[in-house]
Design a protein around this motif. Structure first.
Motif, short mmCIF file in Angstrom:
data_model
loop_
_atom_site.label_atom_id
_atom_site.label_comp_id
_atom_site.label_asym_id
_atom_site.label_seq_id
_atom_site.Cartn_x
_atom_site.Cartn_y
_atom_site.Cartn_z
N ALA A 1 31.65 37.65 42.14
CA ALA A 1 32.39 37.91 43.37
C ALA A 1 33.51 38.91 43.10
CB ALA A 1 32.97 36.61 43.93
N MET A 2 33.97 39.53 44.17
CA MET A 2 35.10 40.44 44.08
C MET A 2 35.89 40.37 45.37
SD MET A 2 33.22 44.13 44.47
CE MET A 2 34.72 45.03 44.81
N VAL B 1 31.66 30.05 41.30
CA VAL B 1 32.23 31.37 41.02
C VAL B 1 33.71 31.32 41.41
CG1 VAL B 1 32.24 33.81 41.66
CG2 VAL B 1 30.07 32.60 41.41
N THR B 2 34.57 31.75 40.50
CA THR B 2 36.00 31.82 40.78
C THR B 2 36.53 33.21 40.44
OG1 THR B 2 36.58 30.98 38.58
CG2 THR B 2 36.39 29.35 40.36
N ILE B 3 37.61 33.56 41.12
CA ILE B 3 38.33 34.79 40.81
C ILE B 3 39.75 34.35 40.45
CG2 ILE B 3 39.13 37.03 41.63
CD1 ILE B 3 36.88 36.91 43.74
N GLU C 1 43.52 38.71 39.91
CA GLU C 1 42.33 39.48 39.52
C GLU C 1 41.55 39.91 40.77
OE1 GLU C 1 41.11 40.11 36.28
OE2 GLU C 1 42.93 39.26 35.42
N THR C 2 40.71 40.91 40.63
CA THR C 2 39.90 41.36 41.76
C THR C 2 38.42 40.99 41.61
OG1 THR C 2 39.68 43.54 40.75
CG2 THR C 2 41.43 43.26 42.39
N THR C 3 37.99 40.57 40.42
CA THR C 3 36.59 40.17 40.24
C THR C 3 36.49 38.87 39.44
OG1 THR C 3 36.09 41.20 38.09
CG2 THR C 3 36.01 42.64 40.03
N SER C 4 35.31 38.30 39.48
CA SER C 4 35.04 37.08 38.72
C SER C 4 34.59 37.39 37.29
CB SER C 4 33.96 36.25 39.42
OG SER C 4 32.75 37.00 39.51
N ALA C 5 34.54 38.66 36.93
CA ALA C 5 34.00 39.08 35.63
C ALA C 5 34.70 38.43 34.45
CB ALA C 5 34.05 40.60 35.50
N THR C 6 36.00 38.22 34.55
CA THR C 6 36.76 37.67 33.43
C THR C 6 37.35 36.30 33.78
OG1 THR C 6 38.74 38.85 34.12
CG2 THR C 6 37.32 39.96 32.50
N ALA C 7 36.72 35.59 34.68
CA ALA C 7 37.26 34.29 35.12
C ALA C 7 37.44 33.35 33.94
CB ALA C 7 36.33 33.66 36.15
#
Length: 149
Positions: A68-69, A95-97, A101-107
């Protein structure tokens, strides 16, 4: 080779041609659904904040990616992907943000796909449920990747 030419065999249905770095190769390509949850109104909690339907071409594929973003916001939104047709959650960890942060990439807590619920069938309806909206979360997008097994 550098001196002999060979013809690459035709791939199977659903494959795409990619480079391995030294030669072309057929691979199973991931396809994506983008689900817009909101735009200029802050995200709110609730079921069916976004949804999509599986077209016949994706029958039998598996969900292999979720992310997500958002354009802005704080707090930690938590998003669940649900197969509404089968009445099962696809994610065992949502999925968390992370805040700021702006994306879930590094949650801090990565999402986990429940492989018992990752298969899709023609005309299945999938919903994105918002369990936690965060604060002033605008332009939130949920991404679902499918791969042919």
């Amino acid at each position: 080779s550098a001196t002999a030419k060979t013809r690459l065999a035709i791939g199977t249905a659903g494959q795409i041609l990619m480079s391995s770095g030294s030669a072309p190769t057929w691979v199973i390509g991931e396809r994506y659904f983008l689900v817009y949850l909101n735009s200029d109104i802050a995200l709110t909690t609730g079921d069916f904040k976004g949804w999509f339907m599986i077209p016949p071409a994706f029958n039998g594929w598996n969900i292999t990616h979720v992310s997500a973003m958002r354009a802005s916001g704080t707090g930690v939104p938590a998003l669940q992907l649900r197969n509404a047709t089968d009445a099962v959650d696809v994610l065992s960890t949502k999925v968390t943000i992370d805040s700021g942060e702006t994306t879930s990439a590094t949650a801090a807590t990565p999402s986990v796909i429940n492989t018992a619920n990752d298969d899709v069938a023609t005309y299945d309806i999938f919903a994105v449920d918002v369990d936690v909206a965060g604060t002033n979360t605008f332009n939130c997008l949920f991404i679902v990747g499918l791969t042919k097994p």
